[in-house]
Each structure stands twice: as C-alpha cells, then as structure tokens.
Write an enzyme that holds these catalytic residues in place. Structure first.
Site, PDB file in Angstrom:
ATOM      1  CG  ASN A 192      -1.704   1.240   1.431  1.00 19.17           C
ATOM      2  OD1 ASN A 192      -1.786   2.061   0.517  1.00 19.17           O
ATOM      3  ND2 ASN A 192      -2.301   1.395   2.602  1.00 19.17           N
ATOM      4  CE  LYS A 198       0.009   3.299   4.755  1.00 22.14           C
ATOM      5  NZ  LYS A 198       0.180   3.381   6.188  1.00 22.14           N
ATOM      6  CG  HIS A 241      -5.709   1.920   5.471  1.00 17.16           C
ATOM      7  ND1 HIS A 241      -5.226   2.920   6.272  1.00 17.16           N
ATOM      8  CD2 HIS A 241      -4.696   1.032   5.312  1.00 17.16           C
ATOM      9  CE1 HIS A 241      -3.959   2.653   6.579  1.00 17.16           C
ATOM     10  NE2 HIS A 241      -3.620   1.507   6.016  1.00 17.16           N
ATOM     11  CD  GLU A 286      -2.680   5.628   6.752  1.00 20.69           C
ATOM     12  OE1 GLU A 286      -2.731   5.633   5.515  1.00 20.69           O
ATOM     13  OE2 GLU A 286      -1.711   5.177   7.392  1.00 20.69           O
ATOM     14  CD  GLU A 346      -3.269  -2.587   7.509  1.00 19.45           C
ATOM     15  OE1 GLU A 346      -2.182  -2.872   7.023  1.00 19.45           O
ATOM     16  OE2 GLU A 346      -3.837  -1.499   7.330  1.00 19.45           O
ATOM     17  N   GLY A 363       2.871   2.194  10.710  1.00 11.18           N
ATOM     18  CA  GLY A 363       3.821   3.294  10.554  1.00 11.18           C
ATOM     19  C   GLY A 363       4.616   3.632  11.797  1.00 11.18           C
ATOM     20  CB  SER A 390       5.604  -1.889  11.709  1.00  9.52           C
ATOM     21  OG  SER A 390       5.230  -0.560  12.013  1.00  9.52           O
TER      22      SER A 390
END
Ligand code: PGA
Length: 269
Positions: free
Chosen positions: A31, A33, A118, A120, A187, A193, A226
C-alpha cells in the site's frame, strides 16, 4: 498444521476454528499511500520486475499505488505476476462525488483489488463501517476483490476491547459480502507506521478469530502494521496469517522484493 511443498506451490491443511482449508494462496500487498509519482512508479517497476521473475506460485503480489499512478504502474508491470489494487473505491458507479474514483474507472486500467476501511480514511475522513460496507459491496459487484482492513487502536487494546472492536468491524463491514472473493487485513492501528509490529503469535491469534467470524475457512486473512524484511518470515510461518499488507516497506523495490520472496521452512506456515 500440516503443509507440504510441490514444485512451486505450497498446499496446506490449516486447522481453523471453522474447519480445514485446502488451499489458501498467500497475498502480499503493498500500500503506497500518498507516495510515488508516475515517474517514481515507473522506476520502481523497472527495479521490481527482477524481484518477481521467479516468484513461487503459492503467493500473489498486489500493489496499491495512488490513483494517478495506476495506469503507469499497470502498464510498467504488464507481463509480471503483480496485480494492481486501488487504495479505495466509491460505492456509486458515477455521480456528483468530487474527488472520488469509481469501480468501472479502476477496471479500465486492469485493477483487480480495492482496499476498503483502512484506518487512515477511517480517521481522517471519518469513514464509517456502513460506508465501508457499501464500498466493499460495490467492489464485489464489479468483480474487484475488496481488502477490508480492521484493527484496534492502542486505547482499545489497553482497555481490552480488541476482540469486540474487530468483531464489530468484521460484522458490519462484511454484511452481504461473499467470503470467497474477499481479503481481510488485520491492521492494529498502533502498529501502522510506528515500527512496532504486533508479535507474530498475537497477530496469528487475531487472524484466526477473524477467520472464524467471517465463517469461511478459505478466506484470506492478512496481517499489516510495520511489516518489513526482518519480520516477514516469522509472520508468514504463522498458520492463520495468509499474507501481509505492507505500507512503508513496500516503497523500496529491493526490500519489498525480499518481502514477497519470504521463506518459510517446509512443514511450517
Ligand atoms: P506500515 O503500513 O507497513 O507502514 O505500518 C501498513 C498499512 O497502513 O497498511
């Protein structure tokens, strides 16, 4: 867990809460992003091609670039086993939705998968489970495989709400969804991250719970958060983990090459 290897393909009899899976092909997804211009995507593809030349047949590689780079990457990776995903998909086929992209638009460029839910967009654009479910349904209607992301925040984990939160996300996100054309990605938000990957055994436990809640022993369940070249082999050796969703580490063609060429000892994974 019983596993055996035939040339280029690994089959597994994975005991799950719902029975036994005969074949679950691993899916390794990157991904990107909001990274990578078209020129950068082309340079990535030039370098990454060699990494998938001898990709074992027991796994599939998917990359989700920004929308603008989809045609470039799709073209640059033609002839390789790499599939292209979108980072989201709208629930309507067209209309007055400024800034959005629809499933038919993605299909025109050979896109086969779409990430939905996701953390985000859940956080920055307040996406709800209901909207995420609509996106996943539309994806399936148009023949795209939704990659539904679920996962708890650190506060929720510390409050021992992990199972309840993920159960709700799975239940609401997957209403009306066919489990045989679906990927679910576990996730944990605190692992995204941050460099703090979830322990492989714990990720395995949650992926097993998710498979049980989906109710199909063959559903692909990934781990994401990660993931990097140093952690991939351990994660992929877990029986309930069928692949990974990789953010930062998917931007480097050599590092991502190591991830897609993960190795698990025969008899494990
Ligand atoms: P990360 O992101 O690998 O950079 O933690 C994972 C994701 O957001 O899918």
């Amino acid at each position: 867990m019983i596993a055996w290897t035939t040339p280029g393909r690994r089959f597994s009899l994975a005991p799950t809460t719902q029975g036994v899976s005969l074949v679950r092909k691993a899916v390794i997804a990157g991904n990107w992003k909001m990274h990578m211009s078209c020129a950068e995507a082309r340079a990535f593809a030039d370098s990454f091609r060699g990494q998938v030349e001898n990709l074992p047949e027991d796994r599939q590689v998917v990359i989700a670039p920004p929308y603008l780079a989809i045609p470039t990457l799709s073209e640059a990776l033609r002839g390789t086993p790499v599939a292209i995903a979108a980072q989201n998909v709208h629930w309507d086929k067209k209309g007055a939705y400024t800034g959005m992209v629809s499933a038919p638009m993605l299909l025109e460029h050979g896109v086969t998968h779409a990430i939905v839910g996701h953390s985000e967009p859940r956080k920055y654009y307040s996406e709800t489970d209901e909207q995420i479910n609509l996106r996943a349904r539309t994806a399936q209607i148009y023949g795209l495989i939704p990659i539904l992301c679920v996962g708890e925040s650190l506060d929720q984990r510390e409050a021992r709400e992990t199972e309840r939160v993920i159960h709700r996300q799975v239940e609401q996100g997957l209403e009306g969804i066919a489990p045989d054309r679906l990927i679910v990605a576990y996730e944990p938000i605190w692992a995204i991250g941050t460099g703090k990957s979830c322990a492989a055994e714990e990720a395995n436990r949650i992926c097993g719970l998710i498979r049980g809640w989906v109710g199909d022993p063959d559903v692909i369940v990934q781990y994401g958060g990660s993931v990097n070249p140093a952690t991939i082999d351990d994660l992929m050796a877990q029986p309930e983990i069928d692949g990974v969703l990789v953010g930062g580490a998917s931007l480097d063609p050599i590092g991502f090459g190591r991830i897609v060429n993960y190795q698990v000892p025969v008899g494990v994974g």
